[in-house]
Enzyme design. Structure first.
Site, short mmCIF file in Angstrom:
data_model
loop_
_atom_site.label_atom_id
_atom_site.label_comp_id
_atom_site.label_asym_id
_atom_site.label_seq_id
_atom_site.Cartn_x
_atom_site.Cartn_y
_atom_site.Cartn_z
N GLU A 231 10.21 -34.24 -6.53
CA GLU A 231 10.80 -35.08 -7.42
C GLU A 231 11.55 -33.53 -7.76
OE1 GLU A 231 9.09 -35.48 -11.17
OE2 GLU A 231 7.04 -36.35 -9.41
N HIS B 131 13.07 -38.06 -10.41
CA HIS B 131 11.16 -38.55 -10.36
C HIS B 131 10.92 -39.32 -9.16
CE1 HIS B 131 7.48 -39.23 -11.58
NE2 HIS B 131 7.09 -38.74 -12.48
#
Length: 316
Positions: A292, A186
């Protein structure tokens, strides 16, 4: 005493001993920092094995970290590179992960530092350092084990070179039954002005628009950010083709994936940022974009004794 004209020089200047990366612990052994001889650095929090800083040789920060991020292990870190495993978001309809918190438990667990390794080169520009971290079912909290009772081990590696930062994950099924999971890195990238950002490499790619009732769409042209964005792309060009972040016409990041089929693009914009207690400053969305790398559409199935490996490399 005889004064020798050919006295040996100091050890520090002895040929064949080039400067090496420095690796240190800090904050009560809760963080690991690596610095290359050329000046680049990376800092990793053992809580979540979360990369919280990546700086170039000039000391310029490349990752966005919230001013209100909790770095004491009380909750997942807002910013840097939190590691998502074994579920992306929540999955109430997926029996194996339905009871887990959002984005799973990897980012909320304390990892073990397994060690470091570095390349050997006479040229500082070729030197790299790799930090390895481990998490397994044997080290999980009992509460988490009850929620996800599988036998597994993970090695997460963070590799720093003068040109890029790589993060890789190896998940091994150590049990006697198949494991289904999702995983994602992330990554919060720091930018100067989100209004000047465009993302290329996703043209003609299918994506799920989570801001628009999870509708299936196809990307036309470059991605720009003018409001809340939360999209799960499956890039048409495949993992080895770079996703490039451009600011005001200049390339600032290039992300290449290995065995990760999906890319999430996220920016919370005004209202979502205002509603997150650990997102500071509230206008911080102007200075970040999440690109991500992961596999989050559907599930990876890992049979007993098998391993899954995925990685990303970010160049600035």
């Amino acid at each position: 005493m005889v004064d020798r004209r050919n006295r040996p020089t100091a050890l520090a200047t002895t040929p064949g001993l080039p400067p090496q990366p420095q690796v240190n612990f800090s904050h009560g052994n809760s963080r690991v920092t690596a610095v290359l001889p050329t000046g680049e650095s990376v800092e990793v929090l053992l809580y979540g094995a979360t990369v919280i800083s990546w700086k170039n040789r000039f000391g310029i920060e490349k990752l966005w970290l919230s001013d209100a991020a909790k770095l004491d292990g009380s909750k997942a870190v807002r910013g840097g590179i939190p590691l998502v495993f074994p579920v992306f978001g929540t999955a109430p309809d997926h029996a194996a992960t339905s009871k887990l918190p959002q984005h799973g438990f990897a980012r909320n667990s304390r990892w073990e530092f397994l060690g470091k390794s570095s390349s050997e080169s006479a040229s500082p520009s070729d030197i790299s350092v790799k930090l390895d971290f481990g998490l397994s079912s044997a080290t999980l909290d009992d509460q988490v084990k009850n929620l996800w009772p599988y036998t597994f081990s993970i090695i997460y590696s963070v590799t720093l070179t003068p040109e890029n930062l790589s993060t890789s994950i190896v998940v091994t099924n150590d049990g006697d039954q198949p494991i289904e999971f999702q995983t994602l890195m992330h990554t919060y990238l720091r930018v100067e002005d989100i209004s000047k950002i465009s993302v290329t490499g996703l043209e003609e790619s299918d994506y799920v628009d989570k801001v628009d009732a999870a509708k299936e769409k196809k990307q036309s042209g470059a991605v720009t950010i003018t409001g809340e964005v939360d999209r799960v792309y499956t890039p048409a060009k495949g993992p080895s083709s770079p996703v490039v972040v451009t600011e005001d016409g200049e390339s600032v990041f290039s992300i290449v994936r290995d065995n990760f089929k999906d890319v999430v693009v996220w920016n919370p914009w005004t209202d979502k940022a205002a509603g997150m207690g650990d997102f500071e400053p509230k206008d911080g969305f102007k200075n970040m974009i999440c690109i991500e790398a992961g596999s989050v559409k559907g599930w990876i199935t890992l049979d007993p004794s098998d391993a899954f490996e995925g990685a990303q490399t970010i160049s600035d």
